[in-house]
Design a protein around this motif. Structure first.
Motif, mmCIF file in Angstrom:
data_model
loop_
_atom_site.group_PDB
_atom_site.id
_atom_site.type_symbol
_atom_site.label_atom_id
_atom_site.label_comp_id
_atom_site.label_asym_id
_atom_site.label_seq_id
_atom_site.Cartn_x
_atom_site.Cartn_y
_atom_site.Cartn_z
ATOM 1 N N ASP A 69 10.345 8.911 13.844
ATOM 2 C CA ASP A 69 11.443 8.223 13.379
ATOM 3 C C ASP A 69 12.654 8.508 13.870
ATOM 4 O O ASP A 69 12.873 9.843 14.393
ATOM 5 N N PRO A 91 9.825 -0.699 14.417
ATOM 6 C CA PRO A 91 8.325 -1.143 14.532
ATOM 7 C C PRO A 91 8.291 -2.875 14.736
ATOM 8 O O PRO A 91 9.111 -3.541 14.204
ATOM 9 N N TYR A 145 2.455 -2.507 16.070
ATOM 10 C CA TYR A 145 1.468 -2.291 15.133
ATOM 11 C C TYR A 145 0.793 -3.764 14.496
ATOM 12 O O TYR A 145 1.691 -4.887 14.642
ATOM 13 N N PHE A 155 4.965 10.077 11.350
ATOM 14 C CA PHE A 155 5.943 8.983 11.126
ATOM 15 C C PHE A 155 7.444 10.058 11.221
ATOM 16 O O PHE A 155 8.385 9.390 11.762
ATOM 17 N N ASP A 156 7.369 11.278 10.915
ATOM 18 C CA ASP A 156 8.508 12.042 11.011
ATOM 19 C C ASP A 156 8.941 12.361 12.449
ATOM 20 O O ASP A 156 10.145 12.113 12.527
ATOM 21 N N GLN A 161 2.003 11.359 7.740
ATOM 22 C CA GLN A 161 3.626 11.813 7.431
ATOM 23 C C GLN A 161 4.133 12.413 8.680
ATOM 24 O O GLN A 161 5.142 12.142 8.839
ATOM 25 N N PHE A 221 12.197 4.518 14.715
ATOM 26 C CA PHE A 221 11.468 3.662 15.496
ATOM 27 C C PHE A 221 11.847 2.238 15.025
ATOM 28 O O PHE A 221 12.056 2.194 14.025
ATOM 29 N N PRO A 260 6.102 -5.889 14.756
ATOM 30 C CA PRO A 260 4.704 -6.562 14.102
ATOM 31 C C PRO A 260 4.072 -7.464 15.129
ATOM 32 O O PRO A 260 4.602 -8.152 15.628
ATOM 33 N N TYR A 306 -3.752 -0.386 9.382
ATOM 34 C CA TYR A 306 -3.385 -1.012 10.426
ATOM 35 C C TYR A 306 -1.647 -0.670 10.376
ATOM 36 O O TYR A 306 -1.049 -0.950 11.334
ATOM 37 N N LEU A 307 -1.185 -0.206 9.068
ATOM 38 C CA LEU A 307 0.211 -0.152 8.895
ATOM 39 C C LEU A 307 0.692 1.325 9.835
ATOM 40 O O LEU A 307 -0.159 2.216 9.588
ATOM 41 N N PRO A 308 1.872 1.562 9.996
ATOM 42 C CA PRO A 308 2.272 2.665 10.770
ATOM 43 C C PRO A 308 2.218 3.841 10.213
ATOM 44 O O PRO A 308 1.629 4.993 10.681
ATOM 45 N N GLN A 309 2.263 4.003 8.855
ATOM 46 C CA GLN A 309 2.438 5.136 8.093
ATOM 47 C C GLN A 309 1.020 5.680 7.888
ATOM 48 O O GLN A 309 0.793 6.859 7.828
ATOM 49 N N GLU A 310 0.161 4.626 7.498
ATOM 50 C CA GLU A 310 -1.301 4.713 7.313
ATOM 51 C C GLU A 310 -1.784 5.621 8.782
ATOM 52 O O GLU A 310 -2.631 6.503 8.550
#
Lengths: 404, 331
Positions: free
Chosen positions: A321, A325, A110, A317-318, A314, A323, A327, A306-310
């Motif tokens: 998970d 990450p 990411y 991400f679940d 949800q 994972f 950067p 750019y962040l994973p959760q954004e």
């Protein structure tokens, strides 16, 4: 303008360079390059250096995987050179040490737009390919959720929709990458496509892929069958499977596709996405799942996220998970020097002031450095009064600082 | 001479009529008629009132005589327009024409047009307060800090009264009543607090833990105040009640992310169990589960995921999650 000699930093690096290349009079020019073309042997000492992809590898490993601007660059420079950067090195080191009898691990690249996620992914895939893995590369999952002209209702399941064009195109590229595997791996059950067409148990996968390429109507189901076979057989130890998905946030985002009655298509109703999601579960072993986020092609997401959760949401991400990450950041000073020297070496940038132009307009972001180099070139031509194409480059960048 | 007598007669006639418009027209036509005469008779605005008094020169302005420590409330005791000669400030206002400077205060209509608060300086306010003190009672001695006020008087009611010069005393804006109370000062348990926050919705501010009820539906202030107190009472009692349908609360309704029983916990347990099963022989399910959950890496992972979900995403929380996952998967 004084050129900062960043590359004459560690003596170890110079030594390594001296060992690899024969004595060259203009040694400072080849410091940004390394002759080590095997990604398995890349390490920190090769960081911020370019290595060359051989043309055969370019054709076979990356028929559809490289970003379009990089493909243009390869055509222009007549060679494909990739910079060795820490994110890719990190994933490669994990892959070297991983235990493949355990379930597959997720890796997620990411970072901001243009910082080099897709290129790092391609570097890792090159490593997997040279190590003899089976590479399952979905170059841009966003292409499967938008701009689909033909959306057929699935023949096998009534509630799903097929995308024949995308599926058959992907199967063709898959064949190019993994031809040598397809004859060795056999199917484990019988697949019935239509009344007359079926694939028996024990047939090589090449037949399955042929079926999908020739009969476009059932290509989405063929993709599903192929993924299932690979998932089941990767654990048996004959081969290792690398699942690489770029723009993985498309699997849990939204589509812009519409059914005939103008109602929106849900992601679960697309066969390709459904099968891709099953592949991204870590219930199989004998490989790794390397993914990269992408905001650029995504639908209904803010340009600055750019962040994973954004980007994953949800649900995504679940599912992903747990994972790892990874950067990916903008170019460091050293990497930027490398890039600049490479462009100078290829005679892409000629004017001495083009370096400041690149720095000022790009702020260190890899993608923007490439675009800014176009600015640097045009600027040169404009200032020397040479007749050339008009300079119409609109560069709209947010000021981003160098990563030190 | 005849012309002058004619002139006097005409002017006298004009004075008698007192009509300026016709006088001007008449004078104009008169001037045209006697344009050839050598003596040009200037129009006399004052008429028969007498010769004009000489214009008195303005003396030094009051600002020059003002001592520095004067009583300003004497200069501007009430609201008054801007008097440039009485205000010792070099104020400029207006558009700087032709790249010049804004015009000076003397004869500046802009400064006169705008409202000024020169009659409300701190010294003037002090005097007002001193005058009002006779009508006030003393502030209670025990309430010297904000916290004590908060403790003894948790409910704050705000109302506005309007005073204006007009035919009517009434102002419909005076009926609005705002009631503010901190939930920590109410006697609520966990369930009641969460239910109260869900019931009031937008009226609760998380940062200051304040519930704000604004009522303006009744025509009188007293009625709105009674309504606000009634709402507070009803909310309090309702949030303590537990209804039958509250048992159907799902994970999506929860206010905060709870790791126990979440998909993240399920995923990590499955992954770890699979990793274990791949390496060693299968063990008893629940024992393995408890033991896995008790490991410090799993605790760290749990903390990082909870932080990510509750606090939102940021670089630091993502890095924390990264470290936790790497330790957990022994990378």
């Amino acid at each position: 303008m004084q050129v900062r000699s960043v590359h004459s930093g560690s003596g170890l690096q110079l030594q390594a360079v001296a060992m690899e290349t024969e004595p060259h009079p203009a040694k400072n020019l080849s410091v940004f390059r390394t002759t080590e073309a095997d990604p398995a042997r890349h390490s920190e000492q090769h960081a911020a250096q370019y290595y060359t992809l051989s043309p055969t590898h370019l054709r076979t490993v990356f028929p559809h995987g490289l970003p379009p601007r990089f493909q243009m660059q390869v055509k222009t420079f007549n060679e494909g050179c990739v910079m060795v950067r820490p994110p890719a090195l990190e994933i490669i080191s994990h892959l070297k040490k991983a235990d493949y009898s355990k379930p597959a691990l997720h890796y997620l690249l990411y970072g901001a737009t243009g910082c080099g996620k897709t290129m790092s992914l391609c570097h890792v895939l090159h490593y997997c390919s040279t190590q003899g893995w089976l590479v399952l590369h979905i170059p841009d999952a966003h292409l499967w959720v938008k701009n689909c002209k033909e959306l057929l209702p699935s023949s096998s399941r009534p509630s799903r929709f097929d995308q024949p064009v995308q599926a058959s195109q992907w199967l063709q590229n898959f064949k190019v990458t993994n031809d040598h595997f397809l004859s060795k791996i056999k199917t484990t059950r019988r697949y019935v496509w239509t009344k007359r067409e079926r694939t028996e148990e024990g047939r090589p996968l090449a037949e399955l892929v042929e079926q999908g390429v020739n009969r476009v109507k059932s290509s989405s189901d063929v993709v599903g069958a192929l993924l299932r076979e690979l998932r089941l057989q990767a654990g048996q130890g004959d081969f290792r499977l690398a699942v690489a998905v770029d723009g993985v946030n498309a699997a849990w985002g939204k589509t812009s596709l519409k059914k005939e009655d103008k109602s929106a298509v849900l992601l679960e109703e697309l066969t390709l996405i459904h099968n891709m999601r099953k592949m991204l579960n870590n219930d199989w072993c004998g490989g790794a799942i390397i993914t990269a986020l992408s905001q650029t092609g995504s639908l209904y997401t803010s340009r600055l996220s750019y962040l994973p959760q954004e980007l994953l949401g949800q649900e995504g991400f679940d599912k992903m998970d747990p994972f790892v990450p990874v950067p990916v950041s903008n170019y460091t000073e050293k990497e930027f020097e490398s890039c600049y020297l490479y462009y100078m070496d290829r005679n892409w940038l000629q004017h001495p002031n083009s370096k400041c132009e690149c720095v000022n307009t790009s702020g260190g972001n890899a993608g923007w450095v490439e675009i800014a180099s176009h600015v640097g070139r045009c600027w040169y031509h404009v200032t020397t009064g040479r007749r050339n194409a008009e300079v119409r480059v609109m560069v709209n960048v947010a000021p981003v600082n160098f990563v030190v | 001479m005849a012309a002058s007598t004619m002139c006097a007669v005409v002017v006298a006639a004009l004075n008698r009529t007192h009509a300026r418009g016709s006088a001007v027209a008449g004078l104009q036509s008169f001037v045209r008629r006697v344009a050839y005469s050598t003596v040009v008779n200037r129009s006399n605005e004052r008429g028969n009132r007498g010769p004009r008094r000489p214009r008195r020169e303005a003396g030094p302005s009051r600002t020059e005589k003002m001592p520095v420590d004067q009583d300003w409330t004497a200069v501007y005791p009430t609201a008054a327009p801007f008097k440039p000669s009485a205000i010792p400030l070099p104020v400029r206002m207006g558009y700087p024409v032709k790249r010049g400077v804004p015009p000076d205060k003397r004869g500046n209509l802009e400064l006169i047009k705008i409202p000024n608060f020169l009659h409300l300086t701190p010294a003037a306010i002090k005097k007002h307060c001193e005058a009002l003190k006779d009508f006030c009672t003393e502030w209670p001695a025990g309430l010297d800090t904000d916290d004590k006020c908060e403790q003894h008087f948790p409910v704050q009611v705000e109302t506005k009264a309007f005073v204006s010069a007009g035919t009517s005393l009434r102002n419909p804006d005076a009926r609005v009543v705002t009631l503010k109370v901190k939930l920590s000062s109410l006697n609520l348990d966990e369930h009641a607090r969460k239910k109260m926050i869900k019931l009031v919705g937008e009226r609760y501010c998380k940062e200051t833990d304040t519930l704000t009820i604004t009522t303006d539906s009744c025509p009188l202030e007293k009625q709105n105040y009674d309504y606000a107190m009634y709402l507070l009472t009803v909310l309090y009692h309702e949030s303590w009640k537990v209804e039958a349908w509250e048992a159907e609360k799902t994970r999506a309704d929860m206010e905060e992310y709870d790791w126990e029983g979440s998909t993240s916990q399920k995923n990590i347990l499955e992954t770890l169990l699979r990793m274990r099963v791949a390496g060693e022989a299968e063990e008893d399910g629940s024992v393995a589960r408890k033991e896995l959950l008790g490991r410090p890496e799993v605790q760290e992972y749990r903390d990082s995921v909870t932080r990510l979900k509750n606090e939102g995403e940021s670089e630091s929380s993502m890095l924390q999650y990264r470290e936790a996952v790497k330790k957990l998967l022994s990378l």
